[in-house]
Write a protein that holds these residues in place. Structure first.
Motif, PDB file in Angstrom:
ATOM      1  N   HIS A  64      -6.387   4.088 -13.643  1.00  0.00           N
ATOM      2  CA  HIS A  64      -5.907   4.205 -15.093  1.00  0.00           C
ATOM      3  C   HIS A  64      -6.895   3.845 -16.181  1.00  0.00           C
TER       4      HIS A  64
ATOM      5  N   TYR B 294       1.550 -12.648 -14.530  1.00  0.00           N
ATOM      6  CA  TYR B 294       1.474 -11.216 -14.987  1.00  0.00           C
ATOM      7  C   TYR B 294       2.826 -11.045 -15.463  1.00  0.00           C
TER       8      TYR B 294
ATOM      9  N   ILE C 181       1.460  -4.343 -19.987  1.00  0.00           N
ATOM     10  CA  ILE C 181       0.893  -2.742 -20.220  1.00  0.00           C
ATOM     11  C   ILE C 181       1.463  -2.493 -21.676  1.00  0.00           C
TER      12      ILE C 181
ATOM     13  N   TYR D  96       0.145   4.875 -20.291  1.00  0.00           N
ATOM     14  CA  TYR D  96      -0.004   3.901 -21.392  1.00  0.00           C
ATOM     15  C   TYR D  96       0.572   4.708 -22.674  1.00  0.00           C
TER      16      TYR D  96
ATOM     17  N   HIS E 276       6.146   3.866 -16.223  1.00  0.00           N
ATOM     18  CA  HIS E 276       5.315   2.935 -16.000  1.00  0.00           C
ATOM     19  C   HIS E 276       5.766   1.355 -16.459  1.00  0.00           C
TER      20      HIS E 276
ATOM     21  N   PHE F  49       5.977   3.536 -11.260  1.00  0.00           N
ATOM     22  CA  PHE F  49       5.945   2.106 -10.781  1.00  0.00           C
ATOM     23  C   PHE F  49       7.336   1.590 -10.620  1.00  0.00           C
TER      24      PHE F  49
ATOM     25  N   HIS G  84       3.723   3.858  -7.055  1.00  0.00           N
ATOM     26  CA  HIS G  84       3.311   2.326  -7.084  1.00  0.00           C
ATOM     27  C   HIS G  84       4.535   1.760  -6.412  1.00  0.00           C
TER      28      HIS G  84
ATOM     29  N   GLN H  13       4.225  -3.681  -4.702  1.00  0.00           N
ATOM     30  CA  GLN H  13       3.065  -4.313  -5.234  1.00  0.00           C
ATOM     31  C   GLN H  13       3.394  -5.849  -5.465  1.00  0.00           C
TER      32      GLN H  13
ATOM     33  N   HIS I   8      -0.498   0.251  -3.243  1.00  0.00           N
ATOM     34  CA  HIS I   8      -0.221  -1.182  -3.246  1.00  0.00           C
ATOM     35  C   HIS I   8       0.070  -1.884  -2.321  1.00  0.00           C
TER      36      HIS I   8
ATOM     37  N   ASP J  52      -8.139   1.204  -8.778  1.00  0.00           N
ATOM     38  CA  ASP J  52      -6.839   0.909  -9.620  1.00  0.00           C
ATOM     39  C   ASP J  52      -7.497   0.503 -11.174  1.00  0.00           C
TER      40      ASP J  52
ATOM     41  N   ASN K  72      -7.820  -0.580 -14.243  1.00  0.00           N
ATOM     42  CA  ASN K  72      -7.127  -0.676 -15.548  1.00  0.00           C
ATOM     43  C   ASN K  72      -7.437  -1.886 -16.350  1.00  0.00           C
ATOM     44  N   PRO K  73      -6.726  -1.912 -17.423  1.00  0.00           N
ATOM     45  CA  PRO K  73      -7.230  -3.223 -18.312  1.00  0.00           C
ATOM     46  C   PRO K  73      -6.495  -4.373 -17.896  1.00  0.00           C
ATOM     47  N   GLY K  74      -5.342  -4.379 -17.085  1.00  0.00           N
ATOM     48  CA  GLY K  74      -4.394  -5.346 -17.059  1.00  0.00           C
ATOM     49  C   GLY K  74      -4.706  -6.251 -15.543  1.00  0.00           C
ATOM     50  N   THR K  75      -4.618  -5.251 -14.458  1.00  0.00           N
ATOM     51  CA  THR K  75      -4.573  -6.021 -13.089  1.00  0.00           C
ATOM     52  C   THR K  75      -6.017  -5.854 -12.562  1.00  0.00           C
TER      53      THR K  75
HETATM   54  N1  DI6 Z   1       0.350  -1.502 -11.413  1.00  0.00           N
HETATM   55  C1  DI6 Z   1      -0.799  -1.971 -11.857  1.00  0.00           C
HETATM   56  O1  DI6 Z   1      -1.380  -2.727 -11.050  1.00  0.00           O
HETATM   57  C2  DI6 Z   1      -0.988  -1.335 -12.960  1.00  0.00           C
HETATM   58  N2  DI6 Z   1      -0.065  -0.326 -13.310  1.00  0.00           N
HETATM   59  C3  DI6 Z   1       0.926  -0.611 -12.261  1.00  0.00           C
HETATM   60  O2  DI6 Z   1       1.875   0.096 -12.056  1.00  0.00           O
HETATM   61  C4  DI6 Z   1      -1.406  -2.063 -14.032  1.00  0.00           C
HETATM   62  C5  DI6 Z   1      -1.304  -1.710 -15.543  1.00  0.00           C
HETATM   63  C6  DI6 Z   1      -1.454  -2.717 -16.496  1.00  0.00           C
HETATM   64  O3  DI6 Z   1      -1.238  -3.903 -16.402  1.00  0.00           O
HETATM   65  O4  DI6 Z   1      -2.092  -2.325 -17.494  1.00  0.00           O
END
Ligand code: DI6
Ligand code: FE
Length: 418
Positions: free
Chosen positions: A72, A92, A102, A142, A175, A210, A238, A241, A261, A313, A315-318
């Motif tokens: 991402h 999270y 997100i 996003y 998402h 997701f 996804h 997870q 995941h 994967d 991405n800025p969050g995970t």
């Molecule tokens: N699973 C993830 O690990 C990322 N998106 C998703 O569906 C996380 C995306 C985020 O936290 O920005």
């Protein structure tokens, strides 16, 4: 004269150490191959074959370019504050509930222009290529509104024009639910407005969802997948997870190319993947960064013969991890994949998750001449040492892109710097 009518090939690579596991077992001990039209033309050729360019690998390890099949990486801003909060005990899911997660990246993407998105994302893509990735999937997801999803997908298309790597765009259709949105109406908008617009502009050939307790249900995923399939798109999910909603079974049943995941997958999910031929994409970066405890059912996947891919994967969050080499390392240390499984996960099986296994992810006649050269004893070294490893060169369609400036033996490598 076009190369195909020319007696001489474009490029001869010789004296390479080619690892047999990346050649579909067909060439165990070859050291040479030729390139024509950006593809591998012949393997195991004579050193004296006429060639416009010759590359002496001087015994370096030669591998196919990495395929990072799940990222991402097209986003704006960062979420360093959330990482700090998680280290203080926040979760999270809890951060997401309070409007962060997100949604905080959604706000940053909404505020960024297409050019700004590209400017922020290109260095991340370059970092992947500099460590040997030559095919990179990038998801939207996003944007959330039709307008911003299209903006993100157009930025992804332009990233593909700016990078020598092959970029595979995916429309991450579901998402997160926008704040204050009505679920039903939101899913309807995605299906009736955004999805057809994405198809109309040919911005993606695959959708993703997701499927998670904090995101979307199996039924919502099913509705999107059914419409996507009618419009000729492939599907990926996804799933499992953070919890098991049955998303993997359902997605596999709808012919998903991959389920990604899988930490909470059970035997029935593994069986569904085995039955349908879907790829299991494991994402050790997210597992690591979220400090998860629940491991994906790796042994069951192995026993069932499910192809296992690994990906960043990014991405800025995970998973703020812009490093295929870190992914190889984490897959080995955290998921205990063998070095060969990790390497195949980031090459052959990553390609399969994108339905590109005939084109990339291995060294075989007819595949794209995407390869990398490394001064290490073998691929096991990636799983052993973290940091301090760089490819001498990254070749994409037979052209060199990243050269090791410090090594005189490869100083002749030309091409555009990435
Ligand atoms: N699973 C993830 O690990 C990322 N998106 C998703 O569906 C996380 C995306 C985020 O936290 O920005
Ligand atoms: Fe993801």
């Amino acid at each position: 004269m076009p190369a195909s009518h020319d007696k001489a090939c474009e490029l001869l690579v010789h004296n390479a150490r080619i690892h047999p596991c990346v050649t579909d077992g067909k060439i165990a001990s070859e050291t040479n191959f030729t390139v024509r039209g950006g593809r591998i033309a012949a393997i195991g050729v004579d050193d004296a074959v006429p060639a416009h360019e010759r590359f002496d690998a001087k015994g370096a390890l030669l591998l196919p370019g990495f395929v990072d099949c799940h990222t991402h990486l097209c986003y704006a801003g960062n979420r360093m504050d959330e990482h700090a909060a998680r280290l203080e005990g926040a979760s999270y899911a809890g951060i997401a509930k309070r409007g962060g997660g997100i949604h905080s990246t959604v706000a940053a993407v909404a505020a960024a222009s297409e050019d700004e998105l590209i400017a922020e994302s290109l260095p991340r893509l370059e970092a992947l290529v500099a460590e040997g990735a030559t095919t990179v999937e990038i998801k939207s997801g996003y944007g959330l509104t039709p307008e911003n999803e299209l903006k993100q997908l157009r930025a992804i298309r332009r990233l593909g024009e700016l990078s020598p790597a092959r970029i595979v765009p995916t429309f991450l259709a579901l998402h997160a639910l926008p704040a204050n949105a009505d679920r039903k109406r939101y899913v309807k908008t995605v299906i009736e407005e955004t999805l057809p617009a994405v198809v109309e502009e040919k911005l993606a050939d695959c959708v993703d969802v997701f499927c998670e307790h904090m995101a979307f249900t199996v039924e919502e995923m099913r509705a999107v997948f059914e419409r996507a399939r009618e419009l000729g798109l492939a599907c990926r999910a996804h799933s499992d997870q953070l919890s098991n909603l049955g998303g993997t079974r359902a997605a596999a049943g709808l012919s998903a190319r991959s389920c990604d995941h899988l930490e909470y997958s059970q035997d029935a999910d593994v069986q569904a993947l085995a039955d349908t031929g879907a790829v299991a994409v494991l994402l050790p970066g997210a597992f690591y960064f979220l400090r998860e405890k629940q491991l994906p059912p790796i042994d069951a996947l192995r026993k069932a013969g499910v192809p296992i891919a690994i990906a960043s994967d990014l991405n800025p969050g995970t998973s703020p991890i812009a490093s295929p080499l870190a992914v190889l390392h984490l897959a080995s240390t955290l998921f205990r994949l063998t070095p060969e499984e990790a390497l195949l996960g980031l090459t052959r099986h990553g390609a399969a998750a994108l339905a590109l296994e005939e084109k990339v992810g291995g060294l075989a006649v007819g595949r794209r001449a995407d390869f990398t050269l490394w001064d290490i004893p073998g691929p096991e070294f990636f799983c052993y040492q973290l940091g301090g490893i760089q490819p001498h060169a990254v070749y994409i369609e037979g052209k060199a892109y990243v050269a090791d400036k410090f090594s005189p033996r490869h100083s002749r490598v030309g091409g555009n710097p990435v």
